[in-house]
Write a protein that holds these residues in place. Structure first.
Motif: not given
Length: 206
Positions: A53-57, A189-193
């Protein structure tokens, strides 16, 4: 290539394809037979790595598009009978910030899945199914490690035919990544980890 050589190569390819299809059908029958004949304490673990999964905001500066963090997903679809003999399906995913997809990483994830399943049933036998990736599952190192792995369990490992390793565990990984991505893009939501990813997955995919 003249006509005679062409037909010779074509005949060889057709024979190889027939062998391939035959092996694939035999393995599908064996897999279905395993699911049908499971006894109490036995479980099938259909395992595999999902694409990371490539984390994006949603709201971020332009430079954040570069060097995005990725999370590794090891997914398993576990089948086992309940007390009434009905087949229960348990989707399990192991999320990690480590990109280690080696045989050690795979066995570590399988160990986690075993411990999760043992919270619900008393395991006596584990039947593993996976693709034949040598770096992760199919090698002499895996066979050596598994000989000293959970000595209280009977463990067998089966491999799908080449290019036929897709299964329900791939749907688990795809669903988790899709749900997380949609929630991030909607600003909910915000995914940082990897921990944030797990919390989001448990919240929106209970």
């Amino acid at each position: 290539m003249d006509q005679r050589e062409f037909y010779k190569n074509w005949e060889k390819m057709v024979i190889e394809l027939k062998d391939h299809i035959y092996r694939k059908r035999i393995l599908v029958d064996a897999y279905n037979s395993c699911k049908t004949n499971l006894e109490q304490g036995e479980a099938i673990f259909h395992v595999g790595y999902s694409k990371s999964y490539k984390n994006k905001q949603q709201d971020k500066i332009q430079s954040a598009y570069f060097g995005q963090s990725t999370f590794s997903l090891f997914t398993a679809c576990v089948y086992h009978p309940n007390n009434n003999g009905d087949l229960i399906k348990r989707p399990i995913a192991v999320v990690s910030e480590s990109s280690d997809h080696s045989r050690i990483g795979a066995l570590t994830c399988i160990d986690f899945v075993i411990r999760e399943v043992e919270k619900h049933i008393t395991l006596t036998k584990v039947i593993l199914w996976s693709d034949g990736c040598a770096a992760q599952f199919r090698s002499r190192f895996v066979f050596k490690l598994i000989s000293t792995y959970h000595l209280d369990l009977q463990i067998s490992w089966h491999y799908n035919e080449a290019h036929h390793g897709k299964g329900p565990m791939d749907g688990i990984g795809g669903t988790l990544k899709n749900v997380a991505f949609r929630q991030v893009m909607s600003g909910k939501i915000i995914i940082n980890s990897a921990e944030d990813f797990c919390k989001a997955a448990n919240q929106f995919c209970p």
